[in-house]
Design a protein around this motif. Structure first.
Motif, PDB file in Angstrom:
ATOM      1  N   GLN A  73       1.708   6.282  22.429  1.00  0.00           N
ATOM      2  CA  GLN A  73       2.873   7.082  22.835  1.00  0.00           C
ATOM      3  C   GLN A  73       3.849   7.248  21.681  1.00  0.00           C
ATOM      4  OE1 GLN A  73       4.672   6.127  26.716  1.00  0.00           O
ATOM      5  NE2 GLN A  73       2.843   4.940  27.185  1.00  0.00           N
ATOM      6  N   VAL A  74       4.092   6.151  20.944  1.00  0.00           N
ATOM      7  CA  VAL A  74       5.004   6.208  19.798  1.00  0.00           C
ATOM      8  C   VAL A  74       4.431   7.128  18.724  1.00  0.00           C
ATOM      9  CG1 VAL A  74       6.033   4.868  17.928  1.00  0.00           C
ATOM     10  CG2 VAL A  74       5.978   3.924  20.238  1.00  0.00           C
ATOM     11  N   GLY A  75       3.105   7.016  18.494  1.00  0.00           N
ATOM     12  CA  GLY A  75       2.462   7.886  17.504  1.00  0.00           C
ATOM     13  C   GLY A  75       2.574   9.348  17.875  1.00  0.00           C
ATOM     14  N   CYS A  76       2.496   9.645  19.178  1.00  0.00           N
ATOM     15  CA  CYS A  76       2.631  11.032  19.641  1.00  0.00           C
ATOM     16  C   CYS A  76       4.040  11.562  19.369  1.00  0.00           C
ATOM     17  CB  CYS A  76       2.314  11.133  21.132  1.00  0.00           C
ATOM     18  SG  CYS A  76       0.541  10.983  21.499  1.00  0.00           S
ATOM     19  N   ILE A  77       5.030  10.680  19.459  1.00  0.00           N
ATOM     20  CA  ILE A  77       6.397  11.092  19.134  1.00  0.00           C
ATOM     21  C   ILE A  77       6.471  11.490  17.661  1.00  0.00           C
ATOM     22  CG2 ILE A  77       8.787  10.280  18.874  1.00  0.00           C
ATOM     23  CD1 ILE A  77       8.300   8.481  21.316  1.00  0.00           C
ATOM     24  N   SER A  95      -2.127  17.402   8.082  1.00  0.00           N
ATOM     25  CA  SER A  95      -2.372  15.961   8.180  1.00  0.00           C
ATOM     26  C   SER A  95      -1.698  15.192   7.057  1.00  0.00           C
ATOM     27  CB  SER A  95      -3.881  15.676   8.166  1.00  0.00           C
ATOM     28  OG  SER A  95      -4.470  16.161   6.978  1.00  0.00           O
ATOM     29  N   THR A  96      -1.597  15.811   5.873  1.00  0.00           N
ATOM     30  CA  THR A  96      -0.951  15.148   4.737  1.00  0.00           C
ATOM     31  C   THR A  96       0.512  14.876   5.029  1.00  0.00           C
ATOM     32  OG1 THR A  96      -2.443  16.378   3.290  1.00  0.00           O
ATOM     33  CG2 THR A  96      -0.589  15.275   2.241  1.00  0.00           C
ATOM     34  N   TYR A  97       1.127  15.737   5.814  1.00  0.00           N
ATOM     35  CA  TYR A  97       2.524  15.554   6.202  1.00  0.00           C
ATOM     36  C   TYR A  97       2.629  14.755   7.498  1.00  0.00           C
ATOM     37  CZ  TYR A  97       7.260  16.790   7.754  1.00  0.00           C
ATOM     38  OH  TYR A  97       8.565  16.734   8.198  1.00  0.00           O
ATOM     39  N   GLY A  98       1.722  15.011   8.427  1.00  0.00           N
ATOM     40  CA  GLY A  98       1.811  14.385   9.743  1.00  0.00           C
ATOM     41  C   GLY A  98       1.562  12.895   9.726  1.00  0.00           C
ATOM     42  N   VAL A  99       0.605  12.430   8.912  1.00  0.00           N
ATOM     43  CA  VAL A  99       0.274  11.006   8.891  1.00  0.00           C
ATOM     44  C   VAL A  99       1.483  10.135   8.520  1.00  0.00           C
ATOM     45  CG1 VAL A  99      -1.092   9.237   7.709  1.00  0.00           C
ATOM     46  CG2 VAL A  99      -2.195  11.299   8.546  1.00  0.00           C
ATOM     47  N   PRO A 100       2.213  10.440   7.433  1.00  0.00           N
ATOM     48  CA  PRO A 100       3.394   9.624   7.127  1.00  0.00           C
ATOM     49  C   PRO A 100       4.441   9.638   8.240  1.00  0.00           C
ATOM     50  CG  PRO A 100       2.781  10.940   5.231  1.00  0.00           C
ATOM     51  CD  PRO A 100       1.953  11.432   6.374  1.00  0.00           C
ATOM     52  N   MET A 101       4.593  10.773   8.923  1.00  0.00           N
ATOM     53  CA  MET A 101       5.559  10.853  10.011  1.00  0.00           C
ATOM     54  C   MET A 101       5.148   9.955  11.177  1.00  0.00           C
ATOM     55  SD  MET A 101       8.070  12.894   9.184  1.00  0.00           S
ATOM     56  CE  MET A 101       8.764  13.611  10.681  1.00  0.00           C
ATOM     57  N   ILE A 102       3.855   9.959  11.503  1.00  0.00           N
ATOM     58  CA  ILE A 102       3.352   9.115  12.590  1.00  0.00           C
ATOM     59  C   ILE A 102       3.492   7.640  12.219  1.00  0.00           C
ATOM     60  CG2 ILE A 102       1.300   8.485  13.933  1.00  0.00           C
ATOM     61  CD1 ILE A 102       0.340  11.409  13.493  1.00  0.00           C
ATOM     62  N   ILE A 103       3.113   7.315  10.989  1.00  0.00           N
ATOM     63  CA  ILE A 103       3.228   5.930  10.526  1.00  0.00           C
ATOM     64  C   ILE A 103       4.685   5.471  10.568  1.00  0.00           C
ATOM     65  CG2 ILE A 103       3.036   4.425   8.500  1.00  0.00           C
ATOM     66  CD1 ILE A 103       0.537   5.936   7.726  1.00  0.00           C
ATOM     67  N   GLY A 104       5.590   6.338  10.136  1.00  0.00           N
ATOM     68  CA  GLY A 104       7.011   5.985  10.138  1.00  0.00           C
ATOM     69  C   GLY A 104       7.509   5.671  11.535  1.00  0.00           C
ATOM     70  N   GLU A 105       7.075   6.456  12.505  1.00  0.00           N
ATOM     71  CA  GLU A 105       7.504   6.245  13.889  1.00  0.00           C
ATOM     72  C   GLU A 105       6.947   4.921  14.429  1.00  0.00           C
ATOM     73  OE1 GLU A 105      10.125   7.536  16.586  1.00  0.00           O
ATOM     74  OE2 GLU A 105       9.560   8.697  14.815  1.00  0.00           O
ATOM     75  N   VAL A 106       5.673   4.630  14.117  1.00  0.00           N
ATOM     76  CA  VAL A 106       5.066   3.378  14.564  1.00  0.00           C
ATOM     77  C   VAL A 106       5.754   2.187  13.906  1.00  0.00           C
ATOM     78  CG1 VAL A 106       2.947   1.990  14.549  1.00  0.00           C
ATOM     79  CG2 VAL A 106       2.830   4.429  15.063  1.00  0.00           C
TER      80      VAL A 106
END
Length: 263
Positions: A73-77, A95-106
Motif C-alpha cells: 500500500q505504501v509503495g502504491c502511494i 521506471s527510472t523515476y518511479g523506483v526512487p519515489m517508491i523506495i522513498g515512500e517505503v
C-alpha cells in the motif's frame, strides 16, 4: 505473511501484467494534457500497469518483519506520486523515476514505524533533525550541513549524527533495487532529497543524456570537468589535437543540452 504469497491487498499478483514502455508514454501524455475524464482513466491504467514495479521494489525489503500488505500500500502511494509528478517531456523511462519515489515512500514508512528499540530521546532528536533538514532544504534549495541542523534544533552536532544514524539501516550504494532487463536502478540512483522532484528528474535526465555519448566524449568530459584539466592537457593524454578536443567537447555539451530540453 510471506513476500512470495499470491495475493497482496486483495490483488492477485500472479495476474499482474506490465504495460509496454510505449504505452506508458502515451498514458503519461494523456494524464498531463488530456481531458479530465480521459486523464483519470489513463491514470488508473498507469497505476494498474505498474503494480509489478511496486511489487519488485517492496521485495527488496523482505526479512525486516514488515507486513507485505502494508508495504504494498505504501509503495502504491509512491507510485501514484511518481505518476502525478513525472514530466513526460523528458527523455527518461518512467521506471527510472518511479523506483526512487517508491523506495522513498517505503523508507519513510519504515522510518516512522521502525520496530528497532531506540531510546525516546534519540528518536525525538532524529525526528527534529529530519524536520529541520526538510525545512532548510526547502528554504535554501540545498541540503543543510550537520552544523546547520544542530543549530536549528539546539543539539550538539555529534548528537544529530548519532540520532540520524539510529533510524537508518546501512546498505551498499551499489545494490540493485530494480531491473527490467534493460534498465537497472541502483541505491546510489535513489539518494538525495526526494521532496525535490524537479531536481531528481533533472539528475536522471542528465545521467541518461551522458550515457548516450561516445566513450571518447565521456572521457573528455571526465578529464575536463571532473579532473579539471585544460583542453591541451586532455589532447596530450588521449592522443588527439586540442582543436579536436574542443570540437568533441562542444558537440557533447550540445547533445546533453538538447537531451535536457535546454536548446
Amino acid at each position: 505473511m510471506a513476500f512470495n504469497k499470491v495475493e497482496i491487498c486483495g490483488v492477485n499478483t500472479s495476474k499482474l501484467r506490465a504495460i509496454p514502455e510505449s504505452r506508458k508514454k502515451e498514458l503519461l501524455q494523456i494524464i498531463k494534457n488530456g481531458e479530465p475524464e480521459e486523464a483519470e482513466k489513463a491514470r488508473d491504467e498507469m497505476i494498474n500497469g505498474n503494480l509489478l514495479l511496486v511489487l519488485s521494489v517492496i521485495q527488496k525489503f523482505a526479512g525486516r518483519g514488515e507486513n507485505p500488505d502494508d508495504l504494498f500500500q505504501v509503495g502504491c502511494i509512491g507510485l501514484i506520486k511518481a505518476i502525478d509528478n513525472f514530466n513526460p517531456e523528458l527523455d527518461v523511462k518512467f521506471s527510472t523515476y518511479g523506483v526512487p519515489m517508491i523506495i522513498g515512500e517505503v523508507r519513510r514508512h519504515l522510518r516512522d514505524y521502525s520496530p528497532l528499540r531506540v531510546s525516546r530521546s534519540i528518536k525525538d532528536t532524529a525526528y527534529k533533525a529530519m524536520q529541520a533538514k526538510e525545512r532548510i532544504t526547502t528554504e535554501t534549495g540545498r541540503e543543510p550541513t550537520v552544523e546547520e541542523i544542530s543549530q536549528a534544533i539546539s543539539v550538539r552536532p555529534e548528537d544529530v549524527v548519532t540520532a540520524l544514524e539510529s533510524v537508518v539501516e546501512p546498505v551498499s550504494i551499489y545494490e540493485p533495487v530494480y531491473s527490467d532487463g534493460a534498465d537497472t536502478v541502483y541505491v546510489m540512483d535513489t539518494l538525495g532529497d526526494n521532496t525535490d522532484d524537479k531536481k531528481l528528474l533533472e539528475h536522471i535526465a542528465l545521467k541518461e543524456a551522458v550515457s548516450k555519448l561516445s566513450q571518447r566524449e565521456k572521457n573528455i568530459l571526465t578529464l575536463r570537468y571532473l579532473k579539471g584539466k585544460t583542453q591541451t592537457e586532455v589532447a596530450s593524454e588521449i592522443g588527439i589535437s586540442q582543436a579536436q578536443v574542443s570540437r568533441l567537447e562542444k558537440t557533447a555539451m550540445l547533445h546533453i543540452r538538447r537531451e535536457m530540453g535546454e536548446v
